[in-house]
Each structure stands twice: as structure tokens, then as C-alpha cells.
Design a protein around this motif. Structure first.
Motif, PDB file in Angstrom:
ATOM      1  N   THR A 173      40.664  30.867  41.071  1.00 29.04           N
ATOM      2  CA  THR A 173      39.084  30.625  42.440  1.00 29.04           C
ATOM      3  C   THR A 173      37.479  30.271  41.893  1.00 29.04           C
ATOM      4  N   ILE A 209      36.799  32.382  45.843  1.00 30.16           N
ATOM      5  CA  ILE A 209      37.295  30.562  45.875  1.00 30.16           C
ATOM      6  C   ILE A 209      36.532  30.143  46.054  1.00 30.16           C
ATOM      7  N   THR A 256      29.867  33.452  42.099  1.00 32.28           N
ATOM      8  CA  THR A 256      30.455  32.240  41.716  1.00 32.28           C
ATOM      9  C   THR A 256      31.734  31.902  43.024  1.00 32.28           C
ATOM     10  N   THR A 257      31.743  32.366  44.334  1.00 30.39           N
ATOM     11  CA  THR A 257      32.395  32.016  45.010  1.00 30.39           C
ATOM     12  C   THR A 257      31.795  30.913  45.687  1.00 30.39           C
TER      13      THR A 257
HETATM   14  K   LIG Z   1      34.293  29.382  43.257  1.00 34.42           K
END
Ligand SMILES: [K+]
Ligand SMILES: [K+]
Lengths: 484, 484
Positions: B316, B434, B112-113
Motif C-alpha cells: 500500500t 494505497i 499514509t495514503t
Molecule cells: K500509500
């Protein structure tokens, strides 16, 4: 009475008297170089007089007891009052005409930081410039006593761990112990300063330049009498001499003491010293290969430049022989990270210190082991001895607070409009008592153009870093001022 | 046998089967948009087939016991194996023809970056782009179970502290507990995703864009279907909807659960939630005044841009409506620092998390008090309850290791020749999951031009950050592989 204010004032007075005497020690240079000398004479007189009045008016003192809290107060106030009175020579002589700049320069001296606001150093009278170097040397003297004798008793940031001998001194033995340790180490400090002066003079430096650079080397201060810092001296001999003495100044003084007495085994058995040595060596060699391959100067020159810069930053001295921020982006980053290293505890170096990093690193590995075996008690070992959990906890808290203060410092400085690298570098270099930073405050620039707010903020950070955070931060804690 | 490899393989196989089914779920979009659909069909088929073989060949398993060590291995290998098979749609379709880039994009999804190497996102087939969004949603699903059910049992980084209910579950109750928690929270996760899709469609987004953005909002992932990210949609309504759902996705899911059940008091009593809320609010308002005074757009637009950016970075998520690195140097610095914040534990957000900062901050103050009263036991209190020293220690160690990994990451990335701000930003944004960083990887750029070594390094850092460090680092500890 909660604090023994009378005795505190008495001690601060004595500090000021000594400070005044030190100012008068600059007079010979003023006279020799035929400069106006009355500024220094007056400064010394005023400072010693105020100190004298403070001491005399508080001499009738029945209560000779100093508590821990008094200790914190004396240390912080001592550094502050010295820094305020230390501005007088700059202000009176007009070398630095305004208080903000003069205070920045003076506290940068006493904290052995070496960040400067003077654009043309060579234009400053020799007597004043000697005073500037002397503030660092005095600061270094203070640090030695602080690190080896006072902080361990106050229990700051695990400092009790880093004293090579006699851990766990009881507070009632404080005074004789400070005197004994101070005497021995100051003697060594003075001896090394004289030795470096002689060696530099032999290399062709003038006696004046030699003594100035020696004072600021041993203090890991980094003030130079030349605009170009040590780059001014193209002699390899001079640069190697300074490298050796910077490295010594960044070594735990009790270990240097063993070394000088021929007990090399005892020095080498110290884990922090070994790590400090190898980090310096490996980094210098690696960087010199890069510098050599990109600039194609002689390998000796590449190695010397790299070694000088690495030693200068790791010992938090801040002398400059080459602009490492111009070598390559990746070296800028490495030197930035190195600003958080700091040399040995118990030396005049600032920063976090190698021993704390060693403990952090070892503890991080053990933390994994602890998670696999939650019920087992797995202590960190340093020099083969298990470190108590309290001290480990204290060291971790120190590093955390250091980085927290760093973050808050960058946050606050950012409002003055500095660029990304300037802000990050300025706070790192001031908190770590190094001197040169990055960007607009890089190795070939100075702090002249930082805003007034920025200068007071950075001055505060220099003090925080120099006094191992807790000593100062403690005073902002309401518990400190509560009656117990 | 030390590890229950048979059962581990079995579980990984099941994960792959689900992964394959998810790939097939992208087919409707390929077909609807009349794109070549066989790549996705083949990818799904291959993945499910391999998963099936793994599961079937290990189904005769008498040992149903999973130890802690097996847990660590499953989590890390699970994320890795998903990321490798997840590249197949990119590679087969030729949307990302080489493995390094495809792996970077995929692990950026599952962690989930949201850091991307795709230059022209709008040129990628809709089916593939949906798969890209889906990897984040799947990653978010994994994180919820991990954070709320698995990590507390594995004792990682004080996570046991952050679960609002039933601390201290014994390992034998692990399986039923995971199932129960997972069911409830996934239902909520799915419900919120659907709700956001509906609300975005009502605001004029196409259904396709709405579902993609909803999938990546709830995962705090931040992949967009537009090159300009959410800045593409100039509708204030759409941006506010996304702000609200980003904030929700960054809230501890058990607290959102209470909130949805109307127990607002219980949510508000949570210290982390309150801090998370106030940090977001205060920062957004402060920044909006600055943006307003410097750009003189409407105050609503200034406030919305500031709020969006603050929420996007603190949660993030990494969606972009304005290039905050172009606003002012001081805002670049503030957003850089904010990258180390992270939203709530027990949410899909990455980073250090507000609760750990809260604990660190409180503990730092108490550390002063402890030094004044060395014999007193002074615990940190969170939500009014004393936190055990073990957990506090664990949390401090987590933050230290996070920053240590950060430093090492910057050190290693610096060798690829990136500039100062790019290197510092890239590592911060990847480790904190993030997405956008600073400089060459800033909000309006991407990671396409990072070197191959840099991409693998950053991929590893994304995984480290996502799995709360210990889970992955543990595997590099020799104790982990020792027979006990
Ligand atoms: K992210
Ligand atoms: K210095």
C-alpha cells in the motif's frame, strides 16, 4: 461403503426420466409450428432411456438410508447430469452445434441464470426455444425444494434460519417433509405460472410467448423468446404484469403462500420481506427521478423502466426493457452493486439474498457494541428472535466465501483478456444467477464471444452460486471423501 | 463525567505541539533553497501555540484514568485535528489555496495514503514538499504505536492476534507498554529511514530527494517529489533499494525487529510473513513473464517493473515506475484485486492485511468440515496455535465491514458521475491507503478533478481504513455515547 452410490444412481436415474419426459413436452410446439420434431423426440427418448436403465439396474436396493454426504452429492451431480443431457436437443437440432456453447446455455437454464450465447434467438425453432425456457422452469422447481427442504437440513449457509416454519427438522423426517413441502409449493409455482400466462395472453402476447415468459419469470430465469427481451413488448400492461410476477418469484415462497391464504400480517412481519420490498421501492423511485430528468420521456415510462430494471436485477431474473448501463456511469455502478443483493431466501432468486445482508448489517452494528462491552453476549435478532452465534457465523462465512469466490472468479476470467467492466460484470452476474452483466456482456449483448475457458469457468460459477456454494465446494474438500 | 475530556484535550494538545515542531523542522530546506520561509514558521508557530494553550489549560487534571472509549476518541480526533492543522502550510503558502484540496492532501499524508491533488508537484516549494512527505512519516509513526500497542488493547478487528509477543495486556499496563514499545519501534523506524536515505544518496539521488522518498517509503505513504514518481529515476539500483525498503515497511515491525537481531528462524516461522513473502514473489514473477513477452524490454527491466508495482500495491505504498493499468486488461484487474490485500498487520501498511486473509481462507475450508461434523469444535490454527472463536468472528466481521464500507463508498462516489473503473478504483485505493487507483485516478493521474463531495468522502474513507474501521465507526454508534 461410504456413499450409498446405488441409491444415488437410482435417484439420478429418476431425475433423467423426468427430464426426458419434459423434453417430450416440447413436441406439441414443434408439431404446431411445423418444425422438424424428431430432434426433440430423440433427445427425450435417449434421456429417458438412460434414466430408465440407471433406475432399473439399481432398483434392488436394501439400503434406503441417505446420509448428509449423499445429499450433497445428489444435489451437485443432479444439476450436472441434467445439464449434460439437457444439451442434446441443442446439439441434435444443430441450434447450438458445439458442446461448450450448448452446455453453457443449458446450465444457464437449469441454474436459472439466463446468460445466453445465442445471437439470433428468434431464428431458433420454437420447440427448441420452449425447451430452453423449460430448463429454467425445471431449475426453479429444483431450487424451491432445495431451498425450503433440503439445504436447511444440510445446514448450508444459515439456510435453516430462513425457513419460515418448522426449523430444525431431524434428518430421519427428511423424506416425508420434502414430499409434503414440494407438493404444496410446486402447486403454487405451477399455479402462478398459469396465472401469468393467462394475464400475458390477455395483454396481447401470443400464447407461445406468454407461456415461455411465464416459465422463465417464475424461475427468475430471464430467458426470452425475443432478441430484445421484454423491451420487444412496448405494452405497459405486459411489463407491469411481468414486474409483479418477478417480484413474487423473488419472494420467499412460504411467505407468498401465507399471502395467498390472506395472512398478510404474517407476511409483513417478516423482516426480510419488508427489507426486500423497501429496497426495491426506494431504489426504483430514486432511479426513476434521475431517468426522468435526463431523458424527459413520460414519468410513467421512466418509472416503469426503472422499476422493471431494479426488480429484474434484485430478483436475479435478468429480463431487459432498457439498457441501464447506457443511462449514466453512476447507474451502472448501482446496478453492479445490486447484483450482489439477491432477493429472498426460499424463492427461486440467486445471489447472496436480502436476509443475509440484513444479518450482516445488524451484526456489523452490534460488533461495535460488543467491543465496548467485551464480556456481554449480544446476539443478532431477526424477526424479534435471537439468532444463534453458530448460524450468524455460518452466514458471515457464506458471504465471505461468496466474495472470495467472486474474487477468484474475476482473477481467473481476467486471463481470458476481457476488459475490466466485462470481467467484473460477467462473474457477478453468473455467480448471482442474474443473466446480463456489464460491458461486452451487458444487457443488450450476450456471452457468445467469451472464450471457451471463460464459458466453462462461468458455467461452474453459475452452479456454485445456484447451489449456495457449500453444496458444491464441499466436494472439493478432502474431508468429504474421507471415511469417518 | 462520561469521558475524560480534560485529559483527552491535554493529549491532543501535546500532539499539536509536536506537530508544530515538525513544521519548524521543514524550515532548513526553505532557507537552503532560498524560498519564502515565513509560511512554515507561522504555521509551526500557530500550531504549537494552539497545542500549548490546550495543554496548559488542561494541565490541572486529577483524573489520570483513560477508559477504552477515551482511547477511541483520542485516536480519531488525534488524526483529524492533525489533519486540520496540517493544512496550514499549504493554505498560507498558497501551494494549495482551498481547504477541500488542502485537507485531502493532508489527510492523505497522515493516513499514509499518498493520493494527491497536486498537478505539478515539482513546482511546489521544497520546504512545503518536505512538509508533505513529513506528514506521511508522522502518520506512519502513529500507526506503529496504534497497531502494535493501542488497537490490540482496544480489541479492534482481531488485532490482538497479530502482535507477535505478549498478547492480552491488561488496560492498566497500557501506558508503560505503549511507551516501551513505541521507543523501541520508533528507533527502528528512524534507523531504517536514515539507512534508506544514505543508500539512495549513494545511488545518485540528491540528499533532498533521498530523504523525502525515505520518509514516505517507510510510512508506506508513496508521496514523491517528482511528477513521474519513482519512474523519474531510471537507476535500477535506486528502484531496487526502494523495493527492499517498501517490503520492509510492509513487514510486521516486531518481525523486522527479530530479523535485525538475527533471529531469522522466528521471523520465518510467522505464517503471515511467509504468505506475504510468497504472494509477492509468485505474483511478481508471473507478471514479469507476461510483461517481458509483451514488451520485449530486457527481462531484468520487466522483472523490476513487475516487482516494483506488486510490492508498491501490496505494501500500500503507491510509488509508480510503470503504468500497470496500461499493460493489459487482466493486469488492471489483478492489481485492482491486490488493492484489497494489504501487507502485514503491525506494519505501516493499510488495507485488510495478509493475516486476515490467511484466517479467512483457512476458516472457509474449515467451515466445510464443520458442516460435515456439526457437533465437533474445529478452530482455525495460526502459527500452530488455535485461534479463539471470538477473534475469528471478529476478523470475519472486520473483513465484512471493510467490504460493506467499500460498497457504500462506491455507491456514494458514483453519484459524483465518475466512470465505473474510476469509482471502483478510487474507493479501493483510498480505503486501502494505497494512493493510485484506476481510470481517471490511475497511476499516471491524480485526484485533482474529483468533485468536492468526492474529496471529502474519500478523505473520510482514508481515515476509516487507516484506523482499522472500528475506531472511527464506533463513534457513529449510539451505544458509544450512552452512559454505562
Ligand atoms: K500509500
Ligand atoms: K436469472
Amino acid at each position: 461403503m461410504r456413499f450409498n452410490f446405488k441409491l444415488i444412481l437410482n435417484i439420478l436415474g429418476i431425475l433423467l426420466i423426468f427430464n426426458g419426459i419434459f423434453m417430450l413436452l416440447c413436441l406439441p410446439f414443434s408439431i404446431y409450428y411445423r418444425e422438424a420434431w424428431w430432434h426433440l423426440a430423440a433427445s427425450g427418448g435417449i434421456t429417458a432411456l438412460v434414466g430408465g436403465i440407471m433406475t432399473v439396474s439399481t432398483r434392488k436396493n436394501t439400503n434406503k438410508e441417505l446420509k448428509k454426504k449423499d445429499g450433497y452429492l445428489i444435489v451437485t451431480l443432479g444439476w450436472l447430469i441434467m445439464s449434460f443431457f439437457g444439451t442434446i436437443p441443442y446439439l441434435l437440432s444443430g441450434s447450438i452445434p458445439d458442446l461448450t456453447n450448448a452446455f453453457f446455455e443449458t446450465i444457464s437454464g437449469y441454474t436459472t441464470t439466463g446468460a445466453s450465447i445465442i445471437n439470433n434467438i428468434e431464428g431458433v425453432p420454437k420447440g427448441i426455444l420452449f425447451w430452453r425456457s423449460l430448463t429454467q422452469w425445471i431449475g426453479g422447481m429444483g431450487i424451491i425444494v432445495l431451498a425450503v427442504a433440503i439445504l436447511p437440513i444440510l445446514g448450508i449457509g444459515g439456510m435453516q434460519l430462513f425457513v419460515a416454519e418448522a426449523p430444525g427438522i431431524s434428518p430421519d423426517k427428511m423424506k416425508p417433509r420434502i414430499k409434503e413441502v414440494a407438493k404444496r409449493l410446486w402447486f403454487m409455482y405451477l399455479g402462478l405460472t398459469i396465472a401469468e400466462t393467462i394475464l400475458l395472453t390477455l395483454g396481447g402476447m401470443t400464447f407461445y410467448d406468454a407461456i415461455n415468459h411465464s416459465l422463465t419469470t417464475m424461475a427468475t430465469g430471464g430467458f426470452s423468446t425475443k432478441n430484445a427481451s421484454v423491451a420487444y413488448y412496448e405494452s405497459a400492461y405486459i411489463q407491469y404484469v411481468i414486474i409483479v410476477f418477478m417480484f413474487l418469484a423473488g419472494t420467499n415462497f412460504t411467505i407468498t403462500y401465507f399471502g395467498l391464504k390472506g395472512k398478510f400480517r404474517k407476511a409483513w412481519d417478516n423482516e426480510e420481506f419488508r427489507n426486500y420490498f423497501f429496497i426495491t421501492l426506494i431504489l426504483s423511485i430514486s432511479i426513476s427521478f434521475f431517468v426522468f430528468s435526463s431523458k424527459w420521456e413520460s414519468f410513467e415510462k421512466s418509472f416503469r423502466d426503472s422499476l422493471f430494471q431494479v426488480v429484474s436485477v434484485i430478483t436475479t431474473t435478468g429480463f431487459v426493457t432498457a439498457d441501464y448501463t447506457a443511462w449514466a456511469p453512476f447507474l451502472t455502478i448501482i446496478f453492479f452493486l445490486l447484483m450482489f443483493m439477491g432477493a429472498s431466501a426460499g424463492s427461486t432468486a440467486g445471489g447472496i439474498k436480502v436476509v443475509r445482508h440484513t444479518l450482516l448489517f445488524k451484526n456489523s452494528f452490534l460488533e461495535m457494541k460488543r467491543q465496548l462491552h467485551p464480556s456481554a453476549i449480544i446476539p443478532v435478532r431477526l424477526n424479534g428472535i435471537a439468532v444463534s452465534r453458530d448460524i450468524t457465523y455460518n452466514v458471515l462465512a457464506f458471504i465471505m466465501i461468496y466474495l472470495l469466490v467472486y474474487g477468484v472468479g474475476v482473477f481467473l476470467l481476467s486471463f481470458t483478456g476481457e476488459e475490466f467492466d466485462t470481467a467484473l460484470g460477467a462473474v457477478a452476474t453468473c455467480l448471482g444467477n442474474i443473466g446480463p452483466g456489464l460491458g461486452a456482456v451487458g444487457p443488450v449483448n450476450n456471452f457468445h464471444d467469451i472464450t471457451g475457458f471463460g464459458k466453462w469457468l462461468l458455467s461452474f460459477l453459475m452452479l456454485l452460486g445456484r447451489l449456495e456454494l457449500f453444496t458444491v465446494l464441499m466436494l472439493f474438500n478432502k474431508n468429504f471423501w474421507q471415511k469417518v
